[in-house]
Enzyme design. Structure first.
Site, PDB file in Angstrom:
ATOM      1  N   ARG A  20       0.852  -1.205   0.000  1.00 33.37           N
ATOM      2  CA  ARG A  20       0.000   0.000   0.000  1.00 33.37           C
ATOM      3  C   ARG A  20       0.885   1.251   0.000  1.00 33.37           C
ATOM      4  NH1 ARG A  20      -0.642   4.504   2.915  1.00 33.37           N
ATOM      5  NH2 ARG A  20      -0.207   3.308   4.797  1.00 33.37           N
ATOM      6  N   ASP A  21       1.494   1.540   1.116  1.00 32.89           N
ATOM      7  CA  ASP A  21       2.310   2.759   1.188  1.00 32.89           C
ATOM      8  C   ASP A  21       3.470   2.685   0.194  1.00 32.89           C
ATOM      9  OD1 ASP A  21       3.537   5.097   2.046  1.00 32.89           O
ATOM     10  OD2 ASP A  21       3.183   4.690   4.147  1.00 32.89           O
ATOM     11  N   HIS A 212       4.246   4.125  12.696  1.00 33.85           N
ATOM     12  CA  HIS A 212       4.402   4.091  11.231  1.00 33.85           C
ATOM     13  C   HIS A 212       5.408   5.190  10.886  1.00 33.85           C
ATOM     14  CE1 HIS A 212       2.758   3.718   7.039  1.00 33.85           C
ATOM     15  NE2 HIS A 212       3.211   4.963   6.983  1.00 33.85           N
ATOM     16  N   HIS A 214       8.475   7.105   8.611  1.00 30.81           N
ATOM     17  CA  HIS A 214       9.103   7.345   7.299  1.00 30.81           C
ATOM     18  C   HIS A 214      10.543   7.797   7.520  1.00 30.81           C
ATOM     19  CE1 HIS A 214       5.806   6.866   4.378  1.00 30.81           C
ATOM     20  NE2 HIS A 214       5.066   6.998   5.466  1.00 30.81           N
ATOM     21  N   CYS A 245       3.766   9.487   1.015  1.00 33.40           N
ATOM     22  CA  CYS A 245       2.416   9.999   0.791  1.00 33.40           C
ATOM     23  C   CYS A 245       2.374  10.748  -0.546  1.00 33.40           C
ATOM     24  CB  CYS A 245       2.033  10.937   1.936  1.00 33.40           C
ATOM     25  SG  CYS A 245       0.436  11.712   1.701  1.00 33.40           S
ATOM     26  N   ASN A 254       8.947   4.314   3.813  1.00 32.95           N
ATOM     27  CA  ASN A 254       8.895   3.816   5.190  1.00 32.95           C
ATOM     28  C   ASN A 254      10.239   3.227   5.591  1.00 32.95           C
ATOM     29  OD1 ASN A 254       5.889   2.992   3.983  1.00 32.95           O
ATOM     30  ND2 ASN A 254       5.882   3.845   6.034  1.00 32.95           N
TER      31      ASN A 254
HETATM   32  C1  LIG Z   1      -2.021   6.248   6.316  1.00 28.16           C
HETATM   33  C2  LIG Z   1      -0.785   6.392   7.118  1.00 28.16           C
HETATM   34  C3  LIG Z   1      -0.495   5.203   7.968  1.00 28.16           C
HETATM   35  C4  LIG Z   1       0.406   6.658   6.246  1.00 28.16           C
HETATM   36  O1  LIG Z   1       0.683   5.951   5.317  1.00 28.16           O
HETATM   37  C5  LIG Z   1       1.274   7.746   6.638  1.00 28.16           C
HETATM   38  O2  LIG Z   1       0.889   8.581   7.445  1.00 28.16           O
HETATM   39  O3  LIG Z   1       2.415   7.791   6.123  1.00 28.16           O
END
Ligand SMILES: CC(C)C(=O)C(=O)O
Length: 290
Positions: A20-21, A212, A214, A245, A254
């Site tokens: 996903r991310d 979570h 980055h 994002c 991440n």
């Molecule tokens: C939706 C959240 C977990 C996200 O990906 C972020 O804040 O980076």
């Protein structure tokens, strides 16, 4: 000492968010079949939690089109928690319809980021999240609710800690499995991560928190260690360190799952993840994206 702190263990739960991310910021769009195959490889590597995608507007995030197909094609491994991110009621309806057992619902602490990311302000987003959590619960789904930009915002800079604590308390008024705190633009450092968690620990046990992180400024792993030191035992990570994002310029990925596992194992934490099998999953992701 505060009384909310639970007994700490050396077991750490990693959730892989690369599907996903990780993929949402990649120029190449991977078809659902390949994404499902990668999820299977990740499950085979012993990853206990896999976020398979998100139910968001495919016009805004085309990389996430077909998340329901990913779910239908995955060889579901017993014991693995599969989840998807949803940001609004429409996404939740899609998640419920496809039968995914767990949803993640995040709202931003930053007004500016909230408007850019989901088109509504933080107050409206919190109210909508409470309704979505109730709806998901009434259909028997597991729920993680979380806060984006909890450690700072690309647009607004430093975020007032009182705001984070207030939003944590308001999320906790709903029935949840856990709360996620996201360093969406990677502005946290070990000091701010540690002091925020210390304050959050006055409200809830830190073993119900997922971090979570980055790696925007290269501090991701140090931030994870600050989280561990505070008592957090759940972390999101993305294979190969992919991610970011789409609504934050220059957003970086991440913390990389393979690095997280290496560091945790060297510190004698157990994850249940097999590094050699994880490397195969990583290779598959990068060959698909090449
Ligand atoms: C939706 C959240 C977990 C996200 O990906 C972020 O804040 O980076």
């Amino acid at each position: 000492m505060n009384s909310q702190r639970a007994t700490v263990t050396n077991e750490v739960l990693i959730q892989e968010v690369g599907l996903r991310d990780g993929l949402q910021n990649e120029p190449r769009i991977l078809q659902p079949g390949i994404r499902a195959h990668i999820a299977d490889l990740l499950g085979d590597a012993g990853i206990p939690r896999i976020q398979i995608g998100s139910f968001v507007n495919p016009k805004r995030v085309p990389q996430m089109a077909g998340t329901a197909e990913v779910w239908h094609e995955i060889r579901r491994k017993p014991g693995v928690r599969y989840s998807a991110l949803v940001l609004n009621a429409r996404g939740l309806d899609q998640a419920i319809a496809c039968g995914i057992p767990h949803v993640e619902i995040y709202v931003s602490v930053s007004e500016t980021h909230s408007l850019k990311n989901s088109g509504i302000g933080t107050e409206e987003a919190l109210e909508a999240a409470a309704l979505m959590i109730d709806a998901a619960r009434s259909r028997g789904l597991g729920v993680t609710a979380g806060l984006m930009c909890a450690f700072g915002c690309f647009y607004e800079g430093k975020i007032d800690l009182r705001r984070v604590l207030d939003m944590v308390s308001r999320l906790r008024a709903s029935s949840l499995d856990e709360i996620g705190l996201a360093d969406t633009s990677g502005m946290g450092d070990p000091e701010s991560i540690g002091s925020t968690l210390e304050a959050v620990a006055e409200l809830m046990p830190l073993d119900e928190i997922t971090l979570h992180l980055h790696d925007t400024r290269g501090l991701g792993i140090q931030n994870m260690v600050a989280g561990l030191t505070a008592g957090v035992r759940r972390f999101d990570a993305s294979v190969g360190g992919l991610g970011g994002c789409p609504f934050i310029p220059g957003a970086v990925g991440n913390i990389a799952t393979e690095r997280v596992v290496q560091v945790l194992h060297s510190m004698r934490y157990s994850t249940g993840i097999m590094p050699e099998s994880l490397a195969l999953a990583r290779e598959r992701v990068f060959s698909a994206l090449a």
